[in-house]
Enzyme design. Structure first.
Site, mmCIF file in Angstrom:
data_model
loop_
_atom_site.group_PDB
_atom_site.id
_atom_site.type_symbol
_atom_site.label_atom_id
_atom_site.label_comp_id
_atom_site.label_asym_id
_atom_site.label_seq_id
_atom_site.Cartn_x
_atom_site.Cartn_y
_atom_site.Cartn_z
ATOM 1 N N THR A 124 0.827 -1.208 0.000
ATOM 2 C CA THR A 124 0.000 0.000 0.000
ATOM 3 C C THR A 124 0.863 1.261 0.000
ATOM 4 O OG1 THR A 124 -1.761 -1.152 1.135
ATOM 5 C CG2 THR A 124 -1.756 1.238 1.331
ATOM 6 N N GLY A 163 2.380 -2.657 8.746
ATOM 7 C CA GLY A 163 2.636 -2.871 10.157
ATOM 8 C C GLY A 163 4.082 -3.288 10.376
ATOM 9 N N GLU A 407 -6.588 -5.299 4.234
ATOM 10 C CA GLU A 407 -6.626 -6.522 3.409
ATOM 11 C C GLU A 407 -7.784 -6.509 2.416
ATOM 12 O OE1 GLU A 407 -4.177 -8.419 3.283
ATOM 13 O OE2 GLU A 407 -3.154 -7.685 5.070
#
Lengths: 654, 654
Positions: A124, A163, A407
């Protein structure tokens, strides 16, 4: 039916997923016990999560003889409220396995599995999430040096959200557009080192950091990453599916569809961990609290009742408890389907991918929105105390909300699912369909013959109703689009304009799948009749609650008459009444320890008020009786007030 | 229609509520500019809110020649993101005015209005909120000393939740059961000092503190208060409605119904400030962002489109924008009704209280749940960036969620509203009703004759549909209960069992009220035809969105046929298309400054990505490149990894 009996039965039934061995290990290890997260800053929570995670992995696991890839990890995740390395363990490592050659796996896997390198999966970007073709980071091949040069050409190309990336990771599995001699070859995965292995400082050309506070995930360092002329060796292109030869020749290897496998896998697995599990926690807290909390009278001549005796409260809580089970059963089925698919992939057969993709995308979307909504319903059902962080519920709800976005953003997922359904509905005009969409080619009688509310509690009737509604919803959206196209609207515009009907079709498809697989699962269970009865009731409650919440569809499409809608409501009320006595026993069977729940409202002993008070007293605001930082501003005015009240000042405002 | 034109028109239309004078004053005063709240701890936010609030009240107001009770306070509240003394100013002071005698008002009001004493209103207890008769704190009259002795007899009697109570207040307006000679006289309001006026330390017998972290309201010190043998003089019983003579004689004075007035007043006023205003902020952020964010293709042969071009996105955002307006119009009508009631009360006439209570309770509940849901929908519509605190949206959503619980928990409010409706429906069998429930005695033809989607955009048709649906929903619930009672169920059990139908009836009643009053309000507006057109479109969108979201009721009750449901969907899609070009102009007209919005996504310049990056860089986690507190745990393992990669160590896991 005794609470203890239910408890034991559920233990037996759910033992694979709801095991308490690891929890006891965690509970008995003082290094693992939770500090009060709500009284800590984000930075403290991040450090504490890191400490606990590494302690668990490096001390607890070897001591107990568990392995990092063994089933205990799943249980540990359940026992540890805040942990880190979710993306490292859940995406980075699996992607090495999926995209790497055997040599690359041999090099990177042992390091990553041992947490001797920390990695993340960077796809992303600041400017693009859902639309993969819009990603802008590029990896240009430099033949002279046999290297790739990685660049984010503008600010929107900055990697954003991964993350573990902000402060922990020293490597990223970077998705970037491969460019050779000015020609674009699409997205590929590259292993890129971003921090120095001795000092942990960012390497030259690397701008990396934390993206700031979010609605939840306080302990996770979601990060940004801006790369300028960062060079990596040619071997760092993960080359299972394609490779670049030293001279710049680009070679495709194997089935490119495998690229999609990892996204499907993540979605399949997140349902159990990020939807079923937290919703089960929220239900445990809310049901236990509702059995303790007394408020108001039902019979004016009797005493105050536990709020769980109110049908309005049952109607909020029990359908969510039912969702825990049905989402669990449906997720098990999806995991099995994914497992079967993986075996086929090894034989080179990826023909099941479209169905699996549609199902996993749709299910992730529908169950995450149902789960998040359900957790919020039960939080709100706990009134004011549910708004306090001491309830543990805000933590759960805010975290579950993320599942609606990460997701694969839910609307995008639902539309992808719908695209598959519309295709299948078209195909159903010619062929008999099989698998999860078989009902689209079922042309049996549509009308429901139920005449009593009892008829509408029958599993077979509920399954049929959901199939019919789903079929109608898919066909309705399809027909609307066809008409528009016939009248001259371009197909892509028709698709856009009918989006909300398509989303509705996807939801209807998933609901029928969840109800259908749950009914089958329960009927095939070998367990006591009394347990099966409760599971059947929960399943019917889930189905009826869904029908009553969406009865517009069921009536409009002719699946139910108005009179039958009334019966469906009666059937739901009747189930609430039947399930009420077992409600606490059912949530007790999820078997969460107090340490896991971290909730003043949901503790096993029911000492709600004492726990709230004790918890509040520990808040940093209460360290001193007078909060000096704020009082400094207030003091001069209060002293004026004192003087007036003690007869020395003037009361000015009259 | 030009954006600028709309902007000016809305400015004109809404100038009373949406004024920017105070905002400019605030924006131009460096002491008032916002620090980045998301990067502060709760304690820092509390102190900062105290500083800013007192600066505004004590420096800014006198400088600008404003008064604390003037209209500028409302604008200040809009301009200041986090402020304190909400309960002091919004409940404590008004309650002194409502419950106090002239002498008591003369004593306390000037002190409170000047913030020379800080007070709060302490009603809710740890064990009881909604059920007022369950409150346990007692005030026992001591004739010998002419004092009341205040006690919380057990932990559940502790006052819990009042804002400003934990650390700021030195007085509380305490609601407690009055006891004289062992006889209970019900809830009364007492002025109780809780902190020393010189040292600010709690007084003897007083245990007071902050209740800990909540889902929002970080800057507010919601508190607990445990009182043991705290003595207050007899004069501290607020005695407008009843008094205790020195000898212990209890005297009722005036209309006891006035007790309920303050709760109604708070609910009436909170709609504008805590629902309309924050929802308008959330819509501004989400619509602006959706015009900037480009993601994916609608036409595969064209370039990427702003996400606002997706009908699915319009369907998420625009109905919420419409809600801002319709809730605003309905709230204005309710405020007017409350104002008229207040004038009647002065003449001793409280006959309108039941209707006003039902309407304000129902409207608070329905609009707070619609508003909170709407804010969450637009937050989620901003994808990943909407999950970041940098968007400003988590702050708004979490705060709006509180409105569903405080000042009367929504389910309780809806059931109180329903009780009034059921009574009225019963009365309608004999009498012609007037006021907000007139439609319950309207026996004209039920069927809707709409044949095109255009017919369903007609305001009069939409109003009629909502009236019919509301009437059916009320009658349906009533009939169900009657049947149960006929069959031997006690009335209170029937009420409990039909709770969800009653809640639905209350929602339907409020929806028809909002649609009906909005249509009237818009039709009576004197403004340009182009502005009226847009408002009419927004109103129709609100009504149609509500119909489509609840079409089960409309079909089941025979208000709409299945074919008309299809038309209602088409009508909504058509309005989305019509409103799309003006969407940004409409939210711009709310005229929020960037400083108020505190959002990287919603700033006027649209520089979303630059702002997100700048904001993230300021996060405390990024103060250093290496986050030492967490890295200390990681370092030993990473050095092992380094040694392997540099050829000095063993790659163990193979």
């Amino acid at each position: 039916m005794k609470k203890v009996l239910i408890y034991l039965l559920f233990q037996f039934l759910l033992s694979v997923e709801f095991i308490s061995v690891s929890e006891n290990v965690v509970a008995n290890d003082t290094s693992m016990q939770h500090r009060n997260l709500n009284h800590m800053t984000r930075e403290e929570r991040f450090s504490e999560a890191m400490r606990r995670t590494l302690y668990a992995l490096k001390v607890l696991l070897p001591r107990e003889g568990w392995t990092p890839v063994g089933p205990e990890m799943k249980y540990l995740a359940r026992a540890i409220k805040e942990f880190t390395f979710i993306i490292h363990a859940g995406v980075f490592i699996p992607c090495i396995m999926s995209y790497g050659t055997n040599e690359q796996i041999a090099k990177w896997f042992p390091l990553a599995a041992d947490f001797r390198i920390i990695g993340t999966y960077a796809q992303t970007e600041l400017g693009h999430g859902s639309f993969l073709r819009g990603l802008e980071t590029i990896a240009t091949y430099d033949r002279a040096n046999q290297e790739f040069i990685i660049n984010c050409p503008k600010i929107t190309a900055m990697k954003w959200w991964p993350g573990d990336m902000g402060k922990s990771a020293n490597h990223v599995l970077l998705m970037a557009e491969l460019v050779i001699d000015g020609k674009k070859y699409g997205m590929h995965g590259f292993m890129v080192q971003i921090r120095d292995l001795t000092t942990h400082e960012p390497l030259p050309g690397v701008t990396v950091g934390d993206i700031g506070a979010k609605l939840s995930f306080e302990s996770v360092d979601n990060g940004f990453l801006y790369l300028q002329n960062v060079r990596i060796p040619r071997e760092n292109l993960l080359s299972k599916l394609s490779e670049v030869h030293p001279d710049g020749t680009y070679i495709k290897k194997g089935n490119q569809r495998l690229m999609y496998g990892s996204m499907v896998r993540v979605r399949v697995n997140l349902i159990a961990h990020e939807i079923v599990m937290p919703l089960a926690k929220a239900c445990t807290i809310a049901v236990r609290y509702s059995a303790v909390r007394r408020q108001g009278l039902i019979n004016p001549s009797k005493e105050e009742v536990p709020v769980l005796d109110y049908v309005a409260q049952q109607h909020k809580l029990l359908p969510q408890v039912a969702t825990v089970f049905m989402a669990h059963f449906a997720a098990k089925q999806l995991v099995k389907m994914h497992h079967d698919y993986s075996l086929e992939v090894e034989k080179g057969n990826t023909s099941q991918l479209p169905e699996l993709h549609a199902l996993s995308a749709g299910m992730k979307a529908c169950l995450s929105e149902q789960g998040a909504a359900g957790a919020e319903i039960v939080r709100r059902a706990c009134g004011g105390h549910g708004y306090s962080c001491g309830s543990g519920l805000p933590f759960i709800v805010n975290r579950m909300l993320a599942t609606c976005t990460y997701e694969g953003e839910n609307t995008v997922m639902q539309l992808q699912c719908a695209r598959y359904l519309i295709k299948c509905a078209d195909q159903a005009k010619k062929d008999k369909l099989t698998g999860s969409v078989w009902y689209l080619s079922d042309f049996s009688n549509m009308s429901c013959t139920a005449q009593t509310f009892g008829d509408l509690q029958e599993p077979s009737v509920l399954v049929k109703l959901h199939e019919r509604r789903a079929k109608c919803a898919v066909q309705h959206a399809g027909k609307k689009m066809q008409n528009m196209v016939k009248n001259g609207t371009p197909a892509h515009d028709a698709w856009n304009m009918m989006a909300t009907l398509l989303i509705n079709a996807a939801r209807a498809h998933i609901m029928q799948y969840v109800v259908g697989t749950s009914v089958t699962y329960i009927s095939e269970l070998s367990c006591s009749a009394s347990l099966k009865k409760i599971l059947t009731q929960l399943c019917a409650l889930y189905a009826l609650h869904n029908i009553n919440s969406n009865c517009g569809d069921f009536v409009k499409f002719g699946c139910l008459t108005s009179a039958q809608c009334d019966l469906a409501q009666e059937a739901e009320f009747n189930l609430l009444k039947q399930l009420r006595p077992d409600a606490v026993g059912i949530v007790d069977s999820f078997d969460f320890t107090d340490d896991i729940l971290q909730s003043c409202l949901g503790a096993y002993d029911g000492n709600v008020y004492e726990r709230l008070f004790e918890w509040a007293k520990q808040a940093p605001m209460n360290k001193t009786e007078v909060h000096q930082d704020s009082y400094q501003y207030l003091q001069p005015y209060l002293h004026e007030g004192r003087d007036v009240l003690e007869g020395r000042g003037r009361n000015s405002k009259l």
